[in-house]
Write a protein that holds these residues in place. Structure first.
Motif, PDB file in Angstrom:
ATOM      1  N   LEU A 119       0.802  -1.220   0.000  1.00 60.05           N
ATOM      2  CA  LEU A 119       0.000   0.000   0.000  1.00 60.05           C
ATOM      3  C   LEU A 119       0.842   1.281   0.000  1.00 60.05           C
ATOM      4  O   LEU A 119       0.520   2.223  -0.733  1.00 60.05           O
ATOM      5  N   PRO A 120       1.925   1.370   0.814  1.00 56.96           N
ATOM      6  CA  PRO A 120       2.711   2.603   0.770  1.00 56.96           C
ATOM      7  C   PRO A 120       3.347   2.868  -0.593  1.00 56.96           C
ATOM      8  O   PRO A 120       3.759   4.000  -0.871  1.00 56.96           O
ATOM      9  N   ALA A 121       3.433   1.835  -1.443  1.00 53.31           N
ATOM     10  CA  ALA A 121       4.071   1.995  -2.756  1.00 53.31           C
ATOM     11  C   ALA A 121       3.080   2.360  -3.858  1.00 53.31           C
ATOM     12  O   ALA A 121       3.498   2.556  -5.007  1.00 53.31           O
ATOM     13  N   LEU A 122       1.786   2.456  -3.549  1.00 53.76           N
ATOM     14  CA  LEU A 122       0.813   2.735  -4.607  1.00 53.76           C
ATOM     15  C   LEU A 122       1.099   4.051  -5.344  1.00 53.76           C
ATOM     16  O   LEU A 122       1.062   4.085  -6.583  1.00 53.76           O
ATOM     17  N   PRO A 123       1.382   5.144  -4.636  1.00 56.26           N
ATOM     18  CA  PRO A 123       1.709   6.369  -5.381  1.00 56.26           C
ATOM     19  C   PRO A 123       2.948   6.225  -6.273  1.00 56.26           C
ATOM     20  O   PRO A 123       2.971   6.725  -7.401  1.00 56.26           O
ATOM     21  N   SER A 124       3.991   5.541  -5.779  1.00 55.69           N
ATOM     22  CA  SER A 124       5.192   5.371  -6.597  1.00 55.69           C
ATOM     23  C   SER A 124       4.943   4.426  -7.764  1.00 55.69           C
ATOM     24  O   SER A 124       5.524   4.589  -8.849  1.00 55.69           O
ATOM     25  N   LEU A 125       4.089   3.419  -7.564  1.00 52.61           N
ATOM     26  CA  LEU A 125       3.703   2.544  -8.681  1.00 52.61           C
ATOM     27  C   LEU A 125       2.999   3.348  -9.769  1.00 52.61           C
ATOM     28  O   LEU A 125       3.248   3.143 -10.966  1.00 52.61           O
ATOM     29  N   THR A 126       2.132   4.253  -9.355  1.00 55.92           N
ATOM     30  CA  THR A 126       1.424   5.093 -10.309  1.00 55.92           C
ATOM     31  C   THR A 126       2.400   5.893 -11.156  1.00 55.92           C
ATOM     32  O   THR A 126       2.261   5.989 -12.386  1.00 55.92           O
ATOM     33  N   ALA A 127       3.424   6.447 -10.504  1.00 54.80           N
ATOM     34  CA  ALA A 127       4.413   7.247 -11.229  1.00 54.80           C
ATOM     35  C   ALA A 127       5.313   6.379 -12.107  1.00 54.80           C
ATOM     36  O   ALA A 127       5.584   6.725 -13.266  1.00 54.80           O
ATOM     37  N   GLU A 128       5.775   5.233 -11.589  1.00 57.29           N
ATOM     38  CA  GLU A 128       6.717   4.399 -12.348  1.00 57.29           C
ATOM     39  C   GLU A 128       6.095   3.853 -13.622  1.00 57.29           C
ATOM     40  O   GLU A 128       6.747   3.801 -14.669  1.00 57.29           O
ATOM     41  N   PHE A 129       4.832   3.420 -13.536  1.00 60.87           N
ATOM     42  CA  PHE A 129       4.178   2.851 -14.709  1.00 60.87           C
ATOM     43  C   PHE A 129       3.413   3.902 -15.515  1.00 60.87           C
ATOM     44  O   PHE A 129       2.732   3.553 -16.479  1.00 60.87           O
TER      45      PHE A 129
END
Length: 425
Positions: free
Chosen positions: A46-56
Motif C-alpha cells: 500500500l505505501p508503494a501505490l503512489p510510486s507505482l502510479t508514477a513508475e508505470f
C-alpha cells in the motif's frame, strides 16, 4: 459442571473441546499465520501505490485495480478450494494453494507493466485463498457455537496484527528497496508457511466426513447454502463489512499521503493505529461473549460502525477537523469491524458443519468478492477523503439493511440442528 463437560455428557462434544489450552494456543498461532497471508498480500504494498502510479505512468484507478485483482482472486479461489477441501481434506489444498502464492509473488517481482502486475495479483489472490478458506474450515471442524466465536476472536488478534505490521514492513522495505522487494518478501513468507503447515497442522477432516468428489455434490452443497436465508444474509453482511474495510484500504494511501502529506513511514503508523483498534475490539469481543450473544454484539457493532461512518462523511464533505477528522471516525469503524467479524462468520458456519469447507468458501468469496468492488469505486469517485467516506458509509448502511431484513438478528440466537450457536454458556 463446565460447558465442555456438559457437552461431553450429552455426547455432543467437538474435537476442540478435548484440546488442552496449550494445544489451542498453538492452533491459533498456526491458523493465524495462515490467515495473515491474505492481509499481508493486500496491505504490504500500500505505501508503494503512489510510486507505482508514477513508475508505470498510469492512473490511481488503474493501480487500485491491482488491489481489486487480488481480492477477486481470493474470492474465486475460495469457491474452488472450499469444496475441494471437503473432498480431499484440508492439508493438500492448503499446501498447493500456498505454493501458487509463492510462484505468483516471485513473478510479480519481474512484472514489466501494470497490466501484467494486475494479472499476477489475481494469481496471488487465488493462492492466498487456500489459507483463508482452510483456516476457517479447520475452526469449524474442531469447534462450534461460542467456542468457535472465541477462537475466531483470537484469530482476529493475529489477523489484526497483520495490517498493523504490513504497511510498516512495507515502508521499511521501501526505505531500502522498491516495490519489487515487497513481493520478494511475500514469497519468502509463503515458503515459511508451507514448512510450518507441513510440520505443525494435522489433518482435521476425517475420511468418513469427506464429501463425494462429483460436480453434482458440489452444486448441491452450494444450492443448500443459498437456500438458507439466514446464512446468505450473514455472508452478505460480512462481505459488505469487508467492502467498508477495503474502501479504507484502497483510499487510505492516497488520502493520507496525497491530501495530508504524510510520508510512507508516517502512513504506516497511521494505518497501523486503525488496525490496533481492530485488535483491541476483537479481544474485547471475547469478554463481551461472556455476557451477550454473538447476534447482540453483531447488531451493536454494525449500528456503531454506521454512526462513525456517517460522521466520517460529514467531516470529509465539510472539510473540517483535518487529519484527525478523518482518522478518528475511521478508527471507530475499524473497531466496529473488529467486533462484527468474529461473530458473523461464527453464526454462519455453525449452521453448516456438514460442509464446513464449502460454507467457509462461500462466506470468504462473499467477503472478498464484495470487497473487491470497493477499491475501484473509491478510484472512480476520485481517490479522495469524500470518495473513501462515501464507499465506507454506503457499505455499512447496506450491511445494516441486510442484517435486519434478511438475516433478522432476533432469530440468530436459535440453534440450527445440533449446532447451538448460543446455547452453551
Amino acid at each position: 459442571m463446565t460447558a465442555t463437560m456438559e457437552r461431553q455428557v450429552a455426547g455432543t462434544a467437538t474435537p476442540g473441546d478435548l484440546m488442552s489450552a496449550g494445544a489451542r494456543a498453538r492452533l491459533v498461532l498456526v491458523l493465524g499465520s495462515l490467515i495473515a497471508i491474505g492481509p499481508l498480500t493486500i496491505d504490504m504494498y500500500l505505501p508503494a501505490l503512489p510510486s507505482l502510479t508514477a513508475e508505470f505512468a498510469t492512473t490511481a484507478a488503474a493501480v487500485q485495480l491491482t488491489l481489486t485483482g487480488t481480492l477477486a482472486g481470493l474470492a474465486a479461489g475460495q469457491l474452488v478450494i472450499g469444496p475441494l477441501s471437503d473432498v480431499v481434506g484440508r492439508r493438500i489444498p492448503l499446501l498447493a494453494g500456498t505454493a501458487v502464492h509463492v510462484l505468483a509473488s516471485i513473478l510479480c517481482v519481474f512484472a514489466p507493466n501494470i497490466a501484467v502486475l494486475g494479472g499476477l495479483r489475481v494469481l496471488q489472490g487465488l493462492g492466498a485463498a487456500a489459507a483463508a478458506v482452510v483456516a476457517m474450515a479447520v475452526v469449524r471442524d474442531l469447534f462450534t457455537g461460542l467456542p468457535a466465536a472465541r477462537i475466531l476472536s483470537r484469530l482476529m488478534l493475529v489477523m489484526g496484527a497483520a495490517p498493523v505490521l504490513a504497511p510498516t514492513l512495507g515502508s521499511a522495505l521501501l526505505s531500502r528497496t522498491d516495490w519489487r522487494g515487497v513481493f520478494a518478501a511475500l514469497a519468502v513468507f509463503g515458503v515459511l508457511l508451507i514448512v510450518m503447515t507441513a510440520l505443525a497442522l494435522p489433518e482435521t477432516l476425517p475420511r468418513e466426513r469427506r464429501r463425494p468428489a462429483t460436480p453434482g455434490s458440489v452444486l448441491r452443497a452450494y444450492a443448500g447454502l443459498l437456500r438458507d436465508r439466514v446464512y446468505v444474509g450473514l455472508a452478505l453482511v460480512t462481505g459488505l463489512m469487508m467492502a467498508a474495510i477495503f474502501g479504507y484500504v484502497a483510499g487510505s494511501s492516497f488520502v493520507m499521503q496525497g491530501e495530508f502529506g504524510l510520508s510512507e513511514q508516517e502512513f504506516g503508523v497511521a494505518f497501523g493505529g486503525g488496525a490496533a483498534g481492530m485488535i483491541i475490539a476483537t479481544q474485547l469481543n471475547v469478554r463481551l461473549l461472556r455476557r451477550w450473544t454473538p447476534s447482540q454484539i453483531l447488531v451493536s457493532a454494525l449500528l456503531g460502525g454506521l454512526a462513525a461512518a456517517v460522521a466520517l462523511v460529514v467531516f470529509a464533505v465539510a472539510d473540517v477537523g483535518g487529519l484527525a477528522g478523518v482518522l478518528v471516525p475511521l478508527w471507530l469503524v475499524l473497531a466496529a469491524a473488529g467486533l462484527a467479524f468474529p461473530n458473523a462468520p461464527a453464526l454462519a458456519l455453525s449452521r453448516h458443519g456438514e460442509a464446513a469447507g464449502t460454507a467457509a468458501a462461500l462466506l470468504g468469496a462473499g467477503q472478498f468478492g464484495i470487497g473487491a468492488l470497493a477499491a475501484p469505486a473509491v478510484g472512480v469517485l476520485g481517490s479522495n477523503a469524500t470518495a473513501m467516506a462515501a464507499v465506507i458509509a454506503g457499505s455499512l448502511a447496506a450491511a445494516t439493511l441486510v442484517l435486519f431484513t434478511l438475516a433478522r438478528p432476533w432469530r440468530l440466537a436459535e440453534p440450527s440442528g445440533t449446532d447451538a450457536v448460543v446455547a452453551v454458556h
